[in-house]
Design a protein around this motif. Structure first.
Motif: not given
Length: 963
Positions: A180-189, A207-211, A215-224
């Motif tokens: 509830i705290e982190i996603p709204p803070r970085f929404a739409g980026r 479409d980078w609306s919402g979180a 999510a995509e960055d978590v996926r990309r850096y997880g792959a790294w």
């Protein structure tokens, strides 16, 4: 709380579409893809559907009532009910999983919440604190002081409320921050990370609306992270090469000759030195079974091959022999095994002594690899045995595994510290992954700055929203992936031979010893891999709400002040339930390593706080009585804190996870835990204005009935009791119960503003109107002047489920059944009871409900009743006979057959249903699961049966109105 506030009754204080909520909550338990619960394990989460429905109904005004109990529509109850039906439709749409992020459905719900809020503000515009409490342009905030897994704060946020979550447990607080705290803070980026090699940007959405960007960055850096781990520890995870020698032993592997297969898991058996002196130098296996795959046509098993004082394991395909199903386990319960070399017994005490002396080891039994058409089971090789020995962990988590846990603990066998629960290879890999989170955070920050994200030098733990905080946010979700790896990558992980996968170590809320375990390959792509862990860390993020802010903090519910003037719904600990603080240390020790730098205050301690946890644990508090007092005092303080602070315009809703095993005594619905919890709520100054049995723990009906364990939560609807509440006598209390409960019970079983309550929930549902009477008074005094206990009040309330209001023959059957069930009793006993009930044994035999011969008597089961029975020509037709004939018809001819039979005796419809409820309650109390099922299934199918009867054209219009 301010008792001068004017507020209409809320929908939840009057009516709920329970059926729709229960169905949605049950269905949600099987949903994984996109569900927030996959972010991180937490125990006893509330379904999102139930949380969403409860908060909505808690905030929306009931159409029928205004301040002081007056009808909004005057005496036009029909119009009020039509309005309720409209609100019900919103709830029915709201609880569907597919509508979780359906903005049209959510907007309708939010509009109703705002409309009700404006009505309340209008009523209180003259209140001296109107400016502070009743701003029609701003909804009150929401708070859950026992936030746990975060379902309630999340759904409040989804409904448009600024959401606050607090908990004493730092693991729970971190989960809530992630939801509830982190996603709204970085929404739409947009994401800042580079696309993983081998992927094309064109394949990815923009479409980078919402979180979605997060999510995509978590996926990309997880792959790294995975790529980096492969470079550094890939040698610890060798592939399985199918050689000519292997094919000679296993011709079925010929199509794979020359291939190097990715290993999914290594399967190990623990070992101890043989107790036989002749073989005391040999580490012999402790294997509970040797089955690898139980799938039909794909069976595989391990076979030990003994040669003198040596042995090895080989993998066989085909139907396993019986001994494979037992492994080296000896007969009987407990840790009793046999030596594979000498057949000498290995006792549990011997195993414990070996484990505590540090002499317990492990031997590789089999390798599981990924083939072209499923799992391939291979005989161990020395290369794979040696790979794990190469691992040199540089760190391992410290802290003690709980020595006492309901459900078992591995501590007596020498696994005493958290680090003992992992193999050296697991420790080396998990430590590396933790270190890689730190490296990833630095990389994200660099990439974020390069992408133009400003850096405000503020951290995530503060108000940071720039590059530093964003990098730390990505690190939080990647840390969750490591916790998931720890959960599926330790030496208490079972191999599921049916599903052919590793089962994480929390199959139960404990750390029981496991003799043969699976070690998943962290660098594969199956269950237990880093890729799978990362997937579950980013998959739910796009579905999390981001339009409204959320805040999660670590606070004690007894002293927190966040609840002030907020809407409160909460799911507190349950008396002597599992001590989550003990269990969550397993996760805390791994989270602390990467997250201490991000949340220094949250992870300042070496372990999760335990002394303050509100659970009645005797070993923490010096005995059962002391533990009960600790729980009652602490929960009363926490509830009093809520009663004092929560916004008076709204009731407080409190979940209590009710278990059917708590209703086994003859008094009805009562138990130490339930009574203690209710006592705390009432002592805190709350009056209960409603109770709702919601299936928040749903399992299949078959399992639930067989185990006699109801999977429900009771949702208590509470308001602060007036300070000038009256004191009444026991006689006055009973008089009020007599005046109120019969109508309430009729409403519950027949259905009115609500759908009918199922028999399985009736004993809990009736508590609502009963405790509403009891809790509105400062005290109910017994004849000697002492206050009535909650237990006594519950007993008096439950009497209304046992009242006999049937014909004399049925009353006989009820009481006989309660004493004998379907068993045979003496004729003399039957005769005495029949006379007391105003009937006779011969009449009961004539009626077709009793068999009597040779001095014995017994009730006839429904399966023994004649299928050609005709209610029109039956001269003696007790409700008991009509009910069991209807059960026979339902089981033999389905709902249409039962409906046709009911259509031929319409006057018996309501008494039949009432008796079915009565008998279900009796069977539930007695623990007669099979008998209870028949009555529950009849009532569950009642609407369909009545509909079928109505279609037969015989049931009167009144019966149709009752549907």
């Amino acid at each position: 709380m301010n008792n001068n506030i004017k507020t209409p009754k809320k929908l939840i204080e009057v009516a709920l579409p329970l059926d729709a909520i229960n169905v949605a909550a049950a269905r949600e338990k099987s949903i994984r893809h996109g569900h927030p619960s996959t972010l991180h394990l937490w125990w006893a989460r509330r379904p999102l559907a139930a949380a969403r429905a409860v908060i909505f109904a808690q905030m929306v005004n009931d159409p029928g009532y205004q301040q002081g109990g007056g009808f909004r529509y005057g005496v036009n109850k029909e119009k009020a009910q039509a309005e309720r039906e409209r609100l019900f439709k919103i709830i029915e749409d709201l609880v569907q999983w597919e509508n979780t992020n359906n903005e049209e459905v959510l907007d309708r719900a939010r509009a109703e919440i705002r409309r009700s809020w404006r009505e309340v503000c209008e009523l209180n515009k003259g209140h001296p604190q109107a400016a502070e409490l009743f701003n029609p342009d701003k909804l009150p905030g929401f708070h859950d002081p026992f936030a746990g897994g975060g379902a309630l704060p999340l759904e409040a946020q989804r409904l448009g409320l600024e959401s606050y979550a607090s908990d004493l447990n730092p693991v729970a607080v971190t989960i809530n921050k992630a939801m509830i705290e982190i996603p709204p803070r970085f929404a739409g980026r947009a994401p800042v990370g580079p696309v993983p090699s081998g992927e094309k940007q064109a394949k990815l959405h923009n479409d980078w609306s919402g979180a979605k960007g997060l999510a995509e960055d978590v996926r990309r850096y997880g792959a790294w992270m995975r790529s980096e781990a492969e470079k550094r520890i890939g040698h610890l995870y060798p592939k399985a090469e199918i050689t000519v020698e292997i094919v000679k032993e296993r011709p079925d592997l010929k199509p794979l000759l020359g291939q190097k297969l990715t290993v999914i898991a290594w399967l190990w058996a623990r070992t101890v030195k043989s107790p036989n002196p002749a073989f005391s130098h040999v580490d012999v296996p402790l294997a509970s079974n040797f089955i690898l795959s139980g799938k039909a046509g794909k069976e595989s098993y391990v076979q030990p091959v003994v040669e003198g004082s040596k042995y090895c394991f080989t993998v066989k395909v085909g139907e396993p022999p019986e001994e494979a199903k037992e492994g080296t386990k000896a007969a009987g319960r407990g840790a009793n095994f046999r030596c594979v070399l000498s057949d000498a017994p290995i006792s549990g005490d011997y195993i414990k002594a070996e484990g505590q002396a540090g002499r317990m080891g492990a031997k590789l039994m089999a390798i599981v690899a990924e083939g072209a058409r499923g799992r391939v089971y291979l005989t161990p090789t020395q290369e794979h045995e040696d790979a794990v020995r190469q691992a040199q962990p540089t760190w391992k988590p410290s802290g003690n595994v709980p020595a006492r846990l309901t459900g078992g603990t591995c501590v007596p066998y020498g696994l005493t510290e958290w680090g003992d629960l992992f193999t050296p290879r697991q420790l080396a890999a998990l430590t590396l992954f933790s270190d890689l989170v730190g490296e990833t955070i630095a990389k994200v920050k660099t990439d974020a700055l390069a992408a133009g994200l400003p850096d405000d030098d503020e951290h995530l733990a503060g108000v940071g929203a720039g590059a530093t905080a964003y990098a730390e946010a990505v690190g939080v979700y990647l840390s969750f992936a490591i916790d998931r790896l720890a959960m599926t990558g330790n030496n208490l992980v079972r191999w599921n031979s049916v599903g052919e996968k590793a089962q994480h170590s929390f199959g139960r809320q404990a750390f029981p010893m496991l003799w043969d375990f699976a070690e998943p390959n962290f660098l594969a792509d199956a269950t237990g891999s880093l890729s799978a862990g990362v997937f579950y860390s980013y998959d739910p993020l796009p579905l999390l709400p981001t339009d409204t802010a959320g805040i999660a903090t670590q606070l004690d519910a007894q002293s927190q002040t966040i609840s002030k003037n907020k809407v409160v719904s909460t799911d507190p600990p349950y008396y002597n339930n599992i001590a989550y603080a003990d269990l969550s240390d397993f996760f805390y020790v791994w989270l602390r390593k990467p997250l201490r730098a991000i949340f220094p205050e949250l992870y300042a301690t070496l372990a999760v706080p335990k002394a303050e946890e509100l659970v009645a644990t005797p070993y923490r508090h010096g005995g059962r009585e002391q533990a009960e007092k600790f729980f009652l005092d602490g929960m009363t303080a926490a509830m009093h804190n809520l009663a004092e602070q929560a916004h008076s315009a709204f009731p407080v809703t409190i979940y209590y996870a009710f278990k059917q095993s708590e209703t086994k005594d003859e008094a009805g619905t009562s138990s130490t835990g339930w009574e203690t919890f209710l006592q705390a709520v009432l002592d805190a100054g709350f009056a209960i204005t409603g109770t709702w049995p919601v299936r928040t723990e749903m399992r299949t009906r078959q399992v639930a009935m067989d185990s006699n364990a109801l999977a429900s939560s009771i949702i208590l609807v509470c308001r602060q009791r007036p300070v000038d509440a009256l004191t009444v006598s026991r006689r006055e209390f009973i008089r009020e119960l007599n005046a109120t409960l019969p109508e309430a019970l009729d409403e519950m079983t027949r259905g009115g503003v609500n759908s009918p309550v199922a028999p399985v929930d009736l004993s809990q549902a009736i508590i609502g109107p009963g405790m509403a009477i009891f809790s509105q008074y400062a005290a109910v005094l017994e004849a000697d002047g002492t206050p009535m206990s909650v237990r006594t009040a519950l007993q008096l309330i439950n009497r209304f489920l046992a009242e006999d209001d049937f014909d004399h023959d049925t009353q006989f059957c009820l009481h006989w059944f309660e004493n004998f069930g379907w068993a045979t009793g003496k004729f003399g006993d039957a005769n005495t009871l029949a006379q007391a009930k105003g009937t006779a044994v011969a009449a009961l035999v004539t009626a077709g409900v009793l068999d009597s011969s040779k001095g014995d008597a017994r009730l006839l089961k429904w399966s023994e009743m004649p299928s050609d029975w005709s209610p029109e020509t039956d001269a003696r037709l007790p409700v008991w006979e009509a009910l069991h004939q209807l059960i026979r018809a339902l089981n033999q001819d389905g709902e249409s057959g039962a409906g046709s039979l009911l259509a031929r005796m319409p006057a018996r419809a309501e008494p039949i249903r009432a008796l079915a409820y009565r008998l279900y309650t009796l069977c539930e109390r007695k623990g007669w699961a099979e008998e209870a099922r028949a009555y529950n299934e009849l009532v569950t199918a009642w609407s369909a049966i009545e509909q079928a009867a109505g279609e037969a054209g015989v049931l009167g219009s009144q019966a149709q109105l009752d549907i």
